[in-house]
Scaffold this motif. Sequence first.
Motif, mmCIF file in Angstrom:
data_model
loop_
_atom_site.group_PDB
_atom_site.id
_atom_site.type_symbol
_atom_site.label_atom_id
_atom_site.label_comp_id
_atom_site.label_asym_id
_atom_site.label_seq_id
_atom_site.Cartn_x
_atom_site.Cartn_y
_atom_site.Cartn_z
ATOM 1 N N ILE A 20 0.840 -1.205 0.000
ATOM 2 C CA ILE A 20 0.000 0.000 0.000
ATOM 3 C C ILE A 20 0.873 1.252 0.000
ATOM 4 N N LEU A 21 1.935 1.246 0.808
ATOM 5 C CA LEU A 21 2.842 2.394 0.839
ATOM 6 C C LEU A 21 3.543 2.583 -0.507
ATOM 7 N N ARG A 22 3.922 1.480 -1.141
ATOM 8 C CA ARG A 22 4.547 1.580 -2.473
ATOM 9 C C ARG A 22 3.575 2.198 -3.478
ATOM 10 N N GLN A 27 1.908 6.891 -6.716
ATOM 11 C CA GLN A 27 0.891 7.881 -7.081
ATOM 12 C C GLN A 27 1.274 9.297 -6.657
ATOM 13 N N GLY A 28 2.405 9.431 -5.944
ATOM 14 C CA GLY A 28 2.907 10.748 -5.578
ATOM 15 C C GLY A 28 2.337 11.321 -4.297
ATOM 16 N N ARG A 29 1.667 10.515 -3.511
ATOM 17 C CA ARG A 29 1.101 11.020 -2.254
ATOM 18 C C ARG A 29 2.164 11.174 -1.173
ATOM 19 N N ILE A 30 3.174 10.306 -1.206
ATOM 20 C CA ILE A 30 4.268 10.426 -0.245
ATOM 21 C C ILE A 30 5.589 10.414 -1.015
ATOM 22 N N PHE A 35 8.440 7.522 2.378
ATOM 23 C CA PHE A 35 8.259 6.086 2.159
ATOM 24 C C PHE A 35 9.303 5.293 2.939
ATOM 25 N N ASN A 36 10.559 5.722 2.859
ATOM 26 C CA ASN A 36 11.619 5.009 3.571
ATOM 27 C C ASN A 36 11.429 5.066 5.085
#
Length: 142
Positions: A20-22, A27-30, A35-36
Amino acid sequence: MANSPEMRASDADRDRVAAILREHTAQGRITMEEFNERLENLYKSKTYGELAKLTSDLPDVDLRHRPAKVQPQPVKKGRVHPGLQAAWGAWAMASGINWVIWLIVGITSGDPVYPWPLWVMGPWGVILLMSTIFGSSRPKSD
């Protein structure tokens, strides 16, 4: 039975949140930095509550309805594989440059010059020819 925030999460649960995080990163949200950071915290998480905090500020993502990966098209029979075609192009370019250099040296020196470009293009060309004749045009599967 509903998962309470205090229940221990499994590796599969952490992998699902990582996916989900990937997706949110794609999508550019984070950002990659976020992310890391979230990924680091993800693998330190032990409970469902800790996992939920990592995605609480993000909209829900249904990973089942993501666009399918584009499958590479098989090379049609009788056509050269694109990678092999690029290798032949590189060979032709390098051979041409070497022959031009040989020609310039020959003209400016006034003496006959040994055709050294044959040593550059010969072995490389033989290997490419063998790959073209005997190589497989099918892409390798993982």
